[in-house]
Enzyme design. Structure first.
Site, short mmCIF file in Angstrom:
data_model
loop_
_atom_site.label_atom_id
_atom_site.label_comp_id
_atom_site.label_asym_id
_atom_site.label_seq_id
_atom_site.Cartn_x
_atom_site.Cartn_y
_atom_site.Cartn_z
N GLY A 140 0.79 -1.22 0.00
CA GLY A 140 0.00 0.00 0.00
C GLY A 140 0.82 1.26 0.00
O GLY A 140 0.34 2.33 -0.40
N ARG A 141 2.08 1.18 0.46
CA ARG A 141 2.94 2.37 0.50
C ARG A 141 4.41 2.03 0.27
O ARG A 141 5.28 2.86 0.49
CB ARG A 141 2.78 3.08 1.83
CG ARG A 141 3.12 2.18 3.02
CD ARG A 141 3.07 2.91 4.32
NE ARG A 141 3.36 1.99 5.40
CZ ARG A 141 3.73 2.37 6.62
NH1 ARG A 141 3.84 3.65 6.89
NH2 ARG A 141 3.97 1.48 7.55
N ARG A 145 14.66 0.42 1.97
CA ARG A 145 15.12 -0.88 2.44
C ARG A 145 15.57 -1.70 1.25
O ARG A 145 15.06 -1.56 0.14
CB ARG A 145 14.03 -1.59 3.24
CG ARG A 145 12.72 -1.78 2.52
CD ARG A 145 11.65 -2.27 3.48
NE ARG A 145 10.39 -2.55 2.83
CZ ARG A 145 9.25 -2.79 3.47
NH1 ARG A 145 9.24 -2.78 4.81
NH2 ARG A 145 8.14 -3.05 2.83
N ASP A 154 1.91 -12.31 5.14
CA ASP A 154 2.39 -11.21 4.30
C ASP A 154 3.61 -10.53 4.91
O ASP A 154 4.28 -9.75 4.23
CB ASP A 154 1.27 -10.20 4.03
CG ASP A 154 0.76 -9.54 5.30
OD1 ASP A 154 0.37 -10.29 6.22
OD2 ASP A 154 0.74 -8.31 5.38
N ASP A 209 9.63 -5.93 7.41
CA ASP A 209 8.47 -5.20 7.93
C ASP A 209 8.60 -4.93 9.42
O ASP A 209 7.95 -5.58 10.25
CB ASP A 209 7.16 -5.93 7.61
CG ASP A 209 6.58 -5.45 6.29
OD1 ASP A 209 7.15 -4.51 5.70
OD2 ASP A 209 5.57 -6.01 5.84
#
Length: 568
Positions: A127-128, A225, A312, A322
């Site tokens: 989403g981003r 990243r 995910d 993440d």
């Protein structure tokens, strides 16, 4: 040495976009910023949304060196422009459009569709997070991804931004994890905006609320990243679901293509290209199983809790990704969970079980590729079902290494866990002090959160455990250990100190760093970066006094320190 963006451009090689399918409904120009369902294709071309008035905060000197980048590149105008989201002026053959990917969501092994705004699962994805570069540097392939680079079709209505606070946490955490020797995505650069802010829910000062209790305006930031790929279990799962349900004519073929791409990107050294598809799939499952079990054991070794270990957030390459609601445990607690929305299923010592569920999901996604071969399918189930036993082996090896043993002793370990819980010990400090091979518990008391001087029974139990621990070292080490030899003790101590870090990234150290950063002061970020990239080393007395310390009592139960929401 790569000293300019033109130099960097010569290393580009967009294997994902060149070999996989783009979403057939995607726009050519990448101006695809509204939430929508993505029904097929492996990626969506998306143009990042640059942050306003970008300002340099930090870069990873370690990673720059590995990639062959000159350090001064990080503060150059064109590099900063690119890695703060502006791709318009990139030299050829760099792409002026990035890409975002879709994935499915499983929580602790259960498939979820309802969080998708369309109720179908076709709205899950980056989403981003937008990848902007893939290339080969010093013989190794890397992908570079901007986090907080604006909306994509998967944004589900959010603004696509990351804020300075969470970006600093992720930048430093990736630096720290790499230095700890834990497989992880890497930090490249960190830029913030001097003018652009967004609203986020967060905690008021000294709040003891479980959830954020106020809205705050925070500066946006973009961290870059870097990893060999960003292919997730949830990504393979998405195509596995589509193939299983025959959602479109190319569903099985798209699953095959992304699995082969995963093998090429992450497992080419282990899986030979001439093998059949069935052989490759089985070797992939076996190799990923090994990596995942080893990774989670490493997390526990250093006190790390992923917090939100959904499919995910589980990378198919077997490394950490993440850094949202993560945390490094301070006071030992098997049920430690830094994320207010996480629950016990993603708590500290339940991470091996969560990994098992994610591996089960991964194998389920591979099943359609083996559907016509009963023997191969049976072998896949065997690999899947053996995960718990392999995980247990890795955990026992890890605990033995933390204790200075060559073999695991269940009784001694259970006694220690009971004592650690009853005494309330700092996880990192305890094992580091134990690594000095103490003769009595005086050194270990440095890790105790409560004074047990008056608890004679507990003191005696600690002393008795230490006696048994030292006896076990003497009788169960492959390398001969002589308790009376200073040289032998030092060798064992150094071995243990290589497993048990001295410094860990504590939330109450991070809070002043990002609070000062809001005022444009980045000195504490750089100090933390220096300290946390040398986590096993003895550092100066001042650094030790500041960072080798238990969590102050005043910070317990405080929102944003003892627990965090998923807001970023």
């Amino acid at each position: 040495m790569i000293e300019t963006l033109n130099d960097l451009a010569q290393h580009t090689d967009y294997s994902l976009m060149d070999t996989l399918h783009r979403d057939p409904q995607a726009t050519e120009d990448g101006l695809d910023h509204e939430p929508r369902e993505v029904f097929s294709g492996h990626y969506v071309p998306v143009k990042p949304t640059p942050i306003q008035d970008p300002q340099y905060i930090a870069h990873s000197k370690t990673l720059f060196s590995e990639l062959g980048l000159a350090d001064n590149l990080a503060e150059s105008e064109d590099f900063m422009r690119m890695f703060s989201g502006d791709l318009l002026q990139l030299p050829e053959p760099m792409s002026k459009v990035g890409w975002a990917t879709g994935y499915a969501l499983s929580i602790y092994g259960t498939e979820y569709y309802q969080q998708c705004p369309f109720g179908t699962g076709n709205g899950y994805g980056d989403g981003r997070a937008i990848s902007v570069l893939e290339g080969v540097f010093n013989g190794k392939r890397w992908e570079m991804q901007l986090k907080g680079a604006g909306r994509t079709p998967y944004c589900r209505g959010a603004d696509g931004r990351a804020v300075l606070r969470s970006s600093i946490r992720e930048f430093l955490a990736q630096e720290h994890m790499h230095a700890l020797g834990v497989p992880t995505s890497r930090s490249l650069s960190l830029y913030t905006s001097k003018s652009e802010k967004v609203q986020r829910p967060w905690y008021s000062e000294d709040s003891r609320s479980h959830d954020p209790d106020m809205m705050v305006a925070e500066y946006v930031a973009i961290s870059t990243r870097v990893a060999p790929s960003f292919l997730r279990v949830g990504q393979i799962e998405l195509f596995g679901r589509r193939a299983r349900k025959e959602e479109h004519l190319q569903a099985l073929e798209e699953l095959k293509q992304i699995v082969l791409h995963l093998i090429e990107r992450e497992y080419s050294d282990e899986i030979e290209s001439h093998l059949s598809l069935e052989e490759k799939v089985l070797l992939l499952a076996h190799a990923f199983r090994t990596r995942l079990a080893s990774l989670v054991a490493d997390w526990v070794r250093v006190g790390y809790c992923q917090g939100n270990f959904n499919s995910d957030n589980c990378v198919a390459g077997g490394f950490t990704l993440d850094y949202g609601p993560f945390g490094f445990m301070e006071m030992f607690d098997p049920e430690y969970q830094p994320w207010t929305g996480g629950g016990k299923h993603f708590s500290f010592l339940n991470q091996p079980n969560a990994a098992e569920r994610n591996f089960y999901v991964f194998c389920m996604a591979l099943q359609p590729l083996l559907a016509s071969d009963e023997k191969a399918l049976a072998k896949l189930y065997e690999i899947r079902d053996d995960f718990p036993s392999l995980m247990q082996v890795q955990m026992k090896k890890m605990w033995a290494s933390k204790l200075g043993f060559d073999s695991y002793d269940a009784t001694l370990f259970r006694e220690l866990v009971t004592l650690m819980l009853q005494t309330s010990v700092d996880y990192t400090i305890f094992f580091r002090e134990l690594s000095s091979i103490p003769n009595d518990i005086e050194a270990l008391k440095k890790s105790f959160y409560h004074d047990i001087s008056d608890n004679i029974t507990l003191l005696e139990r600690w002393e008795a455990w230490l006696v048994k621990w030292r006896a076990y070292i003497v009788s169960h080490n492959d390398v001969e250990y002589n308790a009376t030899s200073a040289e032998s003790r030092e060798a064992l101590s150094q071995r243990m100190k290589g497993v048990n870090p001295k410094y860990t990234l504590r939330e109450w150290h991070l809070v002043p760093a990002y609070q000062q950063a809001k005022q444009g002061d980045y000195k504490l970020i750089k100090e933390l970066q220096d300290v946390m990239t040398q986590p096993y080393d003895e550092q100066s007395k001042d650094i030790e006094a500041k960072y080798y310390a238990k969590k102050p009592e005043a910070f317990f139960e405080i929102g944003g320190i003892s627990h965090v929401s998923c807001s970023s």
